[in-house]
Design an enzyme around this catalytic site. Structure first.
Site: not given
Ligand code: ARG
Length: 459
Positions: A157, A278, A284, A291
């Site tokens: 979970h 970024s 970043k 992704e």
């Protein structure tokens, strides 16, 4: 523009709108090699069976081999106005060897021809996919092997659960990818029946030898029903189903790595070469490759459902709708191959943040089940043991204490079966060592698994 294979019966030329709308050359040119190989086998058979003169068959084969060489060297320019790859190759052959080329399509239809082309393509692609899967498994195994002692908190979970070996978690990926391999190989087995000779749908009155073509093209058997042969697209659905399941695995692996690379987890570092920055936030380092892997999976599953929907309710036998099975098929295969390659490279360059991980496995809630089992081994029922440990944990949380900070006396208040020796098991190493069940995370067992996989993947 290549000549239509069927123009004579038509009182009028087709509209250019129709030509454009019905043409498939923009995508089925991918099948050129298989179309030619199939035609070579077919032409040889026509000669051997004396359906056409041997000399003419030889001339056709020679011409086709010439075109094949150019296809392989990417020297062929396909005609964007051709109706499909079959017409385009036929046309090229006509230009190369003249009118004899017109005998090639004897005892054949594009309906059985396209089934053959796609089956040959799928058989080859499955081999490649299985090889790429093995390479990915090897890179995961290497990471597991190089970090075989690292213990991480395992999650259910997405909440901290119990300690497991990192290698055990990584081997779980290898297991799922192995199932993908066997599913694909299984699909290949069923696709391995040669459909040519079914012609449009009913077979032919000409004395063809389907088994000759089968042997030439290395199929394990021939299809038994000509109607089914030109209607069936199960081999496309199966590989797309298999790739959909595989892509689920790839997305879950990508997601784990994305989570693990966050500051919050900090289990791994993903190499700069597989991240991007970024344009506004200078700090970043984003895991865009992973992704996009996660994102591509949606496309692959879309490809599967688009062919499922395409085939649903189609009357037997061949229908032109089926031409539309190819773009999703090609897209899914190409995308998965790209993902397998880049994911392998990502794994080759992952750094395990051992120190940060070891700071995370001191959380004593990771050992709650170990304490329950400690009590069970001292004849406390499972239910009571669960209650006892539940109370200890609640009290510790309320009072801001650790279980290891409780005195012998305090422990005994929860159960006479508890004493300070329970503290010996409140550490990650002991927690994994205690696991004794086959398939569990005990280091000895995981090491055996590592060795087994090394043998299997290097075999
Ligand atoms: N382009 C067609 C397809 O992909 C090839 C078979 C065409 N057959 C026909 N009778 N028009 O399915």
């Amino acid at each position: 523009m290549s000549k239509k294979l069927w123009g004579t019966r038509f009182a009028k030329k087709t509209s250019t709108l129709t030509d454009r709308f019905t043409s498939s050359i923009s995508f089925d040119k991918k099948l050129a090699k298989y179309d030619i190989l199939g035609s070579i086998a077919h032409a040889k058979m026509l000669g051997v069976q004396r359906i056409i003169p041997v000399k003419e068959a030889a001339l056709i084969v020679k011409g086709l081999k010439f075109i094949l060489r150019d296809v392989i060297r990417r020297k062929i320019k396909f005609d964007p106005q051709a109706e499909d790859i079959h017409s385009n190759i036929q046309d090229l052959l006509l230009k190369k060897i003249g009118k004899v080329a017109n005998k090639l399509h004897t005892a054949r239809s594009r309906n059985d021809q396209i089934a053959l082309d796609v089956k040959m393509y799928i058989k080859d692609e499955i081999k490649e996919l299985v090889d790429l899967l093995a390479l990915l498994q090897k890179s995961i195994l290497k990471l597991a092997n190089n970090n075989s002692k690292v213990i991480i908190p395992g999650y259910t979970h997405l909440q901290i659960a119990q300690c497991v070996l990192l290698a055990h978690h990584l081997l779980a990926y290898i297991e799922s990818l192995e199932r993908d391999k066997t599913r694909l190989l299984d699909a290949k087995e069923r696709a391995d029946l040669m459909p040519l000779g079914s012609c449009a749908l009913s077979g032919t009155s000409l004395p063809i030898d389907r088994d000759f073509v089968r042997k030439e093209l290395r199929f394990r058997g021939v299809t038994a029903n000509s109607i089914d042969s030109v209607s069936d697209r199960d081999y496309i659905l199966e590989i797309l189903a298999d790739l959909s399941i595989l892509s689920v695995h790839l997305s879950r692996i990508a997601e784990d790595l994305i989570l693990w690379s966050t500051k919050e987890f900090n289990f791994i570092d993903i190499d700069f070469s597989f991240c991007t920055g970024s344009s506004i936030m200078p700090h970043k380092k984003n895991p865009d490759v992973l992704e996009l892997i996660r994102g591509c999976v949606g496309k692959i599953q879309g490809d599967f459902s688009s062919v499922l929907i395409l085939m649903k309710g189609l009357p037997l036998s061949y229908n032109r709708d089926m031409q539309l099975d190819k773009p999703p098929l090609f897209n899914a295969i190409d995308t998965v191959k790209d993902i397998l390659q880049i994911l392998e490279a990502v794994f080759e360059n992952i750094i395990i943040e051992k120190e940060a991980i070891s700071a995370k496995i001191s959380d004593e809630s990771l050992f709650s089940v170990d304490i329950v089992e400690y009590l069970i081994k001292r004849s406390v029922s499972y239910r009571d043991a669960h209650d006892i440990v539940g109370r200890i944990i609640r009290d510790c949380l309320d009072k801001g204490k650790n279980i290891s900070g409780l005195t012998n006396q305090e422990l005994r208040r929860y159960s006479p079966k508890l004493s300070s020796d329970v503290k010996k098991i409140l550490n990650a190493q002991e927690s994994v060592n205690l696991k004794a069940s086959y398939g569990g995370t005990n280091p000895k067992f995981v090491n055996n698994q590592l060795n087994n996989w090394k043998k299997r993947l290097n075999a």
